[in-house]
Design a protein around this motif. Structure first.
Motif, PDB file in Angstrom:
ATOM      1  N   ASN A   3       0.839  -1.187   0.000  1.00 17.61           N
ATOM      2  CA  ASN A   3       0.000   0.000   0.000  1.00 17.61           C
ATOM      3  C   ASN A   3       0.882   1.247   0.000  1.00 17.61           C
ATOM      4  N   TYR A   4       0.417   2.252  -0.712  1.00 18.07           N
ATOM      5  CA  TYR A   4       1.132   3.526  -0.766  1.00 18.07           C
ATOM      6  C   TYR A   4       0.723   4.346   0.455  1.00 18.07           C
ATOM      7  N   PRO A   5       1.627   5.175   1.003  1.00 11.84           N
ATOM      8  CA  PRO A   5       1.303   5.878   2.264  1.00 11.84           C
ATOM      9  C   PRO A   5       0.287   7.010   2.131  1.00 11.84           C
ATOM     10  N   ILE A   6      -0.202   7.269   0.941  1.00 17.22           N
ATOM     11  CA  ILE A   6      -1.203   8.324   0.752  1.00 17.22           C
ATOM     12  C   ILE A   6      -2.455   7.696   0.165  1.00 17.22           C
ATOM     13  N   GLY A   7      -3.602   8.103   0.676  1.00 21.57           N
ATOM     14  CA  GLY A   7      -4.863   7.658   0.111  1.00 21.57           C
ATOM     15  C   GLY A   7      -5.387   6.377   0.727  1.00 21.57           C
ATOM     16  N   THR A   8      -6.558   5.982   0.259  1.00 22.50           N
ATOM     17  CA  THR A   8      -7.227   4.757   0.693  1.00 22.50           C
ATOM     18  C   THR A   8      -7.191   3.761  -0.448  1.00 22.50           C
ATOM     19  N   PRO A   9      -6.680   2.539  -0.212  1.00 23.48           N
ATOM     20  CA  PRO A   9      -6.603   1.561  -1.306  1.00 23.48           C
ATOM     21  C   PRO A   9      -7.945   1.389  -2.012  1.00 23.48           C
ATOM     22  N   GLY A  10      -7.900   1.423  -3.322  1.00 21.91           N
ATOM     23  CA  GLY A  10      -9.107   1.241  -4.127  1.00 21.91           C
ATOM     24  C   GLY A  10      -9.863   2.521  -4.420  1.00 21.91           C
ATOM     25  N   GLU A  11      -9.450   3.635  -3.808  1.00 23.17           N
ATOM     26  CA  GLU A  11     -10.142   4.909  -4.029  1.00 23.17           C
ATOM     27  C   GLU A  11      -9.195   5.912  -4.692  1.00 23.17           C
ATOM     28  N   PRO A  12      -9.581   6.465  -5.838  1.00 25.64           N
ATOM     29  CA  PRO A  12      -8.724   7.459  -6.496  1.00 25.64           C
ATOM     30  C   PRO A  12      -8.504   8.677  -5.608  1.00 25.64           C
ATOM     31  N   TRP A  13      -7.368   9.312  -5.793  1.00 15.96           N
ATOM     32  CA  TRP A  13      -7.054  10.506  -5.021  1.00 15.96           C
ATOM     33  C   TRP A  13      -7.958  11.664  -5.395  1.00 15.96           C
ATOM     34  N   GLU A 172      14.692   6.893 -19.297  1.00 10.86           N
ATOM     35  CA  GLU A 172      15.327   5.819 -18.537  1.00 10.86           C
ATOM     36  C   GLU A 172      14.245   4.933 -17.923  1.00 10.86           C
ATOM     37  N   THR A 173      14.581   3.671 -17.700  1.00 14.20           N
ATOM     38  CA  THR A 173      13.796   2.791 -16.840  1.00 14.20           C
ATOM     39  C   THR A 173      14.646   2.516 -15.608  1.00 14.20           C
ATOM     40  N   THR A 174      14.093   2.770 -14.425  1.00 12.46           N
ATOM     41  CA  THR A 174      14.879   2.678 -13.195  1.00 12.46           C
ATOM     42  C   THR A 174      14.219   1.750 -12.187  1.00 12.46           C
ATOM     43  N   ASP A 175      14.990   1.354 -11.190  1.00 13.07           N
ATOM     44  CA  ASP A 175      14.433   0.512 -10.135  1.00 13.07           C
ATOM     45  C   ASP A 175      13.315   1.231  -9.381  1.00 13.07           C
ATOM     46  N   THR A 176      13.374   2.565  -9.321  1.00 10.56           N
ATOM     47  CA  THR A 176      12.330   3.301  -8.628  1.00 10.56           C
ATOM     48  C   THR A 176      10.995   3.276  -9.381  1.00 10.56           C
ATOM     49  N   ASP A 177      10.997   2.824 -10.633  1.00  8.06           N
ATOM     50  CA  ASP A 177       9.718   2.641 -11.320  1.00  8.06           C
ATOM     51  C   ASP A 177       8.839   1.662 -10.544  1.00  8.06           C
ATOM     52  N   ASN A 178       9.452   0.606  -9.993  1.00 10.48           N
ATOM     53  CA  ASN A 178       8.704  -0.364  -9.201  1.00 10.48           C
ATOM     54  C   ASN A 178       8.587   0.024  -7.732  1.00 10.48           C
ATOM     55  N   SER A 179       9.603   0.668  -7.180  1.00 10.31           N
ATOM     56  CA  SER A 179       9.590   0.947  -5.739  1.00 10.31           C
ATOM     57  C   SER A 179       8.787   2.186  -5.377  1.00 10.31           C
ATOM     58  N   GLU A 180       8.646   3.140  -6.328  1.00  7.81           N
ATOM     59  CA  GLU A 180       7.945   4.380  -6.014  1.00  7.81           C
ATOM     60  C   GLU A 180       6.878   4.729  -7.044  1.00  7.81           C
ATOM     61  N   PHE A 181       7.237   4.795  -8.309  1.00  8.33           N
ATOM     62  CA  PHE A 181       6.353   5.458  -9.267  1.00  8.33           C
ATOM     63  C   PHE A 181       5.135   4.622  -9.659  1.00  8.33           C
ATOM     64  N   ARG A 182       5.294   3.335  -9.831  1.00  9.45           N
ATOM     65  CA  ARG A 182       4.112   2.518 -10.117  1.00  9.45           C
ATOM     66  C   ARG A 182       3.199   2.384  -8.895  1.00  9.45           C
ATOM     67  N   PRO A 183       3.739   2.207  -7.678  1.00  5.71           N
ATOM     68  CA  PRO A 183       2.850   2.239  -6.508  1.00  5.71           C
ATOM     69  C   PRO A 183       2.104   3.561  -6.367  1.00  5.71           C
ATOM     70  N   ALA A 184       2.792   4.682  -6.639  1.00  6.03           N
ATOM     71  CA  ALA A 184       2.117   5.982  -6.560  1.00  6.03           C
ATOM     72  C   ALA A 184       1.009   6.088  -7.597  1.00  6.03           C
ATOM     73  N   LEU A 185       1.274   5.602  -8.798  1.00  3.62           N
ATOM     74  CA  LEU A 185       0.268   5.647  -9.860  1.00  3.62           C
ATOM     75  C   LEU A 185      -0.950   4.807  -9.494  1.00  3.62           C
ATOM     76  N   ALA A 186      -0.712   3.613  -8.977  1.00  2.00           N
ATOM     77  CA  ALA A 186      -1.826   2.754  -8.570  1.00  2.00           C
ATOM     78  C   ALA A 186      -2.647   3.413  -7.473  1.00  2.00           C
ATOM     79  N   ALA A 187      -1.969   4.019  -6.501  1.00  7.56           N
ATOM     80  CA  ALA A 187      -2.679   4.695  -5.413  1.00  7.56           C
ATOM     81  C   ALA A 187      -3.473   5.881  -5.939  1.00  7.56           C
ATOM     82  N   ARG A 188      -2.857   6.705  -6.793  1.00  8.18           N
ATOM     83  CA  ARG A 188      -3.540   7.886  -7.322  1.00  8.18           C
ATOM     84  C   ARG A 188      -4.822   7.510  -8.055  1.00  8.18           C
ATOM     85  N   ASP A 189      -4.765   6.408  -8.809  1.00  6.37           N
ATOM     86  CA  ASP A 189      -5.902   6.019  -9.645  1.00  6.37           C
ATOM     87  C   ASP A 189      -6.840   5.032  -8.963  1.00  6.37           C
ATOM     88  N   GLY A 190      -6.488   4.594  -7.750  1.00  8.62           N
ATOM     89  CA  GLY A 190      -7.345   3.670  -7.024  1.00  8.62           C
ATOM     90  C   GLY A 190      -7.430   2.296  -7.643  1.00  8.62           C
TER      91      GLY A 190
END
Length: 301
Positions: A3-13, A172-190
């Motif tokens: 789970n990302y530290p912002i938002g409620t899982p399953g609910e868009p920001w 670039e494709t970086t390790d942070t794509d999986n550790s930060e940016f994709r989790p943030a995207l999933a959280a933002r979009d619910g």
């Protein structure tokens, strides 16, 4: 995926969650020191530095620049080089600067070349994929775009009124794509996103409706001399997309509102360098971007 530290899982920001996300961001490096100071010193003869806009978050801090020919020759093919659409992808920006300094003048006789080295300077400073509005500029290249990075670049290209033959977009494709940016995207979009395998090596993303495979191969062959090419995973894919040639996958760039889809250029590619490889260095990554640009220009000149 955690789970990302912002938002409620399953609910868009909503606006509150986006504000929480923005409050967590801070500058980790300087656009002025690392980009602008370099850029002002390296413009080759025959080219101008054009300010085409500024980001509204801080117009004095984030002016936007393009390197353009002093005069355009309608009999030459025209090429666009863009870097830093995702500001955190360092070699896209620094590779573009290195190309301007070391190679641009060598191609001026054969082509009209426009280089935009850092499309997203706020993202560069904060090491972010998004802009402060929690928008991905590289999914925002469409009419009346709410992302100023995308909107101002599109206006620049429209105002230049160049029939482009080539557009190469540096990423670039970086390790942070999986550790930060994709989790943030999933959280933002619910929604839920699975991790994907981060490919170890360089690859390109062609345009699905017109992949121009021989062109992509020429880029891959040139980069091979500088760094290693990403292998396909056990499913024959790279970042979830089928490998259509060594180190080449396809995205429908216009349908996804990618920077690479903003023009009608025949030859389009997005470079993807992997800076987190055990075999990579910042110099090696920048050199790979320059090799890719040069190979693309050599193909169309």
């Amino acid at each position: 995926m955690q789970n990302y530290p912002i938002g409620t899982p399953g609910e868009p920001w909503g606006e509150e969650e986006k504000a929480q996300w923005k409050a967590r961001q801070n500058a980790k490096r300087s656009y002025q020191e690392e980009v602008l100071k370099k850029l002002f010193k390296i413009i080759p003869e025959g080219f101008d530095l054009k300010q085409y806009g500024a980001l509204p978050y801080d117009t004095a801090r984030y002016p936007l620049y393009a390197v353009i020919p002093k005069s355009f020759d309608a009999n030459k093919p025209s090429a666009l080089v863009t870097g830093g659409v995702h500001g955190y992808e360092t070699s896209g920006v620094q590779g573009a600067l290195q190309f301007i300094e070391t190679k641009l003048s060598q191609y001026a006789e054969q082509l009209n070349i426009v280089v935009v080295p850092c499309v997203s300077p706020w993202g560069y400073e904060t090491i972010n994929r998004w802009n402060p509005l929690a928008l991905d500029p590289n999914r925002s290249f469409y009419k009346d775009s709410p992302a100023p990075e995308s909107a101002q670049l599109m206006k620049l290209v429209s105002d230049l009124a160049l029939p482009l033959t080539l557009h190469i977009d540096l990423h670039e494709t970086t390790d942070t794509d999986n550790s930060e940016f994709r989790p943030a995207l999933a959280a933002r979009d619910g929604v839920t996103h699975d991790n994907w395998n981060i490919p170890d090596g360089f690859y390109t993303v062609a345009n699905t409706p017109s992949p121009q495979i021989e062109f992509q191969k020429a880029v891959i062959e040139a980069v091979k001399k500088v760094t290693h090419i990403a292998p396909a995973d056990e499913n024959g894919k790279i970042i979830g997309a089928d490998v259509v040639s060594e180190g080449v996958i396809c995205y429908d760039k216009k349908a996804l509102y990618l920077c690479g889809g903003m023009t009608d250029a025949k030859y389009v590619t997005t470079t993807e360098v992997y800076p987190d490889s055990d075999n990579a260095t910042p110099k090696n990554c920048n050199d790979a971007q320059v090799a890719a640009i040069c190979a693309a220009l050599d193909y169309v000149k």
